[in-house]
Write an enzyme that holds these catalytic residues in place. Structure first.
Site, PDB file in Angstrom:
ATOM      1  N   GLU A  24       4.471   3.169  -5.450  1.00  0.00           N
ATOM      2  CA  GLU A  24       5.185   2.287  -4.526  1.00  0.00           C
ATOM      3  C   GLU A  24       6.695   2.471  -4.606  1.00  0.00           C
ATOM      4  O   GLU A  24       7.388   2.488  -3.583  1.00  0.00           O
ATOM      5  CB  GLU A  24       4.817   0.836  -4.816  1.00  0.00           C
ATOM      6  CG  GLU A  24       5.506  -0.171  -3.909  1.00  0.00           C
ATOM      7  CD  GLU A  24       5.154  -1.611  -4.231  1.00  0.00           C
ATOM      8  OE1 GLU A  24       5.688  -2.519  -3.557  1.00  0.00           O
ATOM      9  OE2 GLU A  24       4.363  -1.831  -5.170  1.00  0.00           O
ATOM     10  N   GLU A 145       5.724  -5.116   3.735  1.00  0.00           N
ATOM     11  CA  GLU A 145       4.670  -4.478   2.938  1.00  0.00           C
ATOM     12  C   GLU A 145       4.105  -3.329   3.758  1.00  0.00           C
ATOM     13  O   GLU A 145       3.301  -3.510   4.666  1.00  0.00           O
ATOM     14  CB  GLU A 145       3.576  -5.482   2.578  1.00  0.00           C
ATOM     15  CG  GLU A 145       4.006  -6.549   1.583  1.00  0.00           C
ATOM     16  CD  GLU A 145       4.012  -6.047   0.134  1.00  0.00           C
ATOM     17  OE1 GLU A 145       3.857  -4.822  -0.073  1.00  0.00           O
ATOM     18  OE2 GLU A 145       4.158  -6.886  -0.777  1.00  0.00           O
TER      19      GLU A 145
END
Length: 243
Positions: A24, A145
């Site tokens: 991420e 996100e």
């Protein structure tokens, strides 16, 4: 001069979500750096400040304090998701957000989903949550996100440069529209090609190759990866071996 604070989530010892060969923290940084460059290159009257421009770790409190101290007009915190399921894209504001944060979320979410439309990304919607980055910042703030690291179909998309470019462009368009930024004068405007439409000069060959199952018929204008090339070559070799 409008000040935009882009917060690349995680970093350094904190990798964030990990899965399918992706981290991420790396995707968040790639998108953040791309947003800074594209906004400053193409729009007047905007300065983009970054929580981090390299792979370093910062506490959450350090991030919001720096944005507040800089007097940023808005904050966008960039992340990827995890938790399985069907995957997709979603945005978050604070549970008791001021109208300005709601307005920022509305336009940012819309523009990112428009940019992601060609890739079939699921829209998980606009949500509110008690998250530090949107709670402790003094300016309108939204957390994005950007797909699920641990969902294979989303991870495959995140490995494609055109999807990363779409995420960057969606963030840029949303921020520019919210702040009312103007394009730089004299900046050449280039129309981006629709990768889902085949060029007239290639129509016959594309149809022939699709009919013969060398390609699946989708995204004729997209760059080909080494993985996709391997598949095409495998199909050619298999067809030749059966003749």
């Amino acid at each position: 001069m409008k000040k935009v604070w882009i917060d690349a989530g995680h970093g350094g010892k904190d990798s964030g979500a990990v899965g399918n060969g992706l981290k991420e923290k790396d995707i968040a940084l790639d998108v953040s750096l791309g947003v800074k460059k594209r906004l400053e290159d193409n729009y007047d009257g905007v300065q983009v400040l970054l929580t981090r421009s390299t792979d370093v770790f910062l506490e959450l409190s350090e991030r919001t304090k720096a944005a507040d101290k800089a007097g940023a007009d808005i904050l966008v915190s960039v992340h990827c998701n995890a938790g399985g399921g069907a995957g997709g894209f979603e945005t978050f504001r604070y549970i008791n957000s001021q109208p300005a944060s709601v307005a920022l979320q509305n336009v940012l979410h819309k523009e990112i989903m428009v940019a992601l439309k060609p890739f079939g990304v699921i829209d998980r919607g606009q949500k509110a949550k008690n998250l530090h980055m949107v709670r402790e910042s003094k300016m309108p703030a939204v957390l994005t996100e950007n797909l699920f690291i641990d969902v294979a179909s989303d991870a495959a998309k995140l490995k494609r440069q055109e999807v990363i470019d779409a995420l960057i462009e969606g963030h840029v368009q949303g921020i520019a529209k919210y702040l009312g930024l103007n394009k730089k004068e004299g900046k050449p405007v280039t129309k981006e090609r629709d990768i889902n439409i085949v060029s007239p000069w290639a129509e016959a060959v594309w149809k022939d190759m699709t009919d013969k199952k060398y390609f699946d018929g989708s995204r004729p204008g997209a760059p080909i990866t080494r993985e996709e090339m391997a598949i095409v070559l495998s199909r050619v070799i298999n067809n030749l071996s059966h003749k």
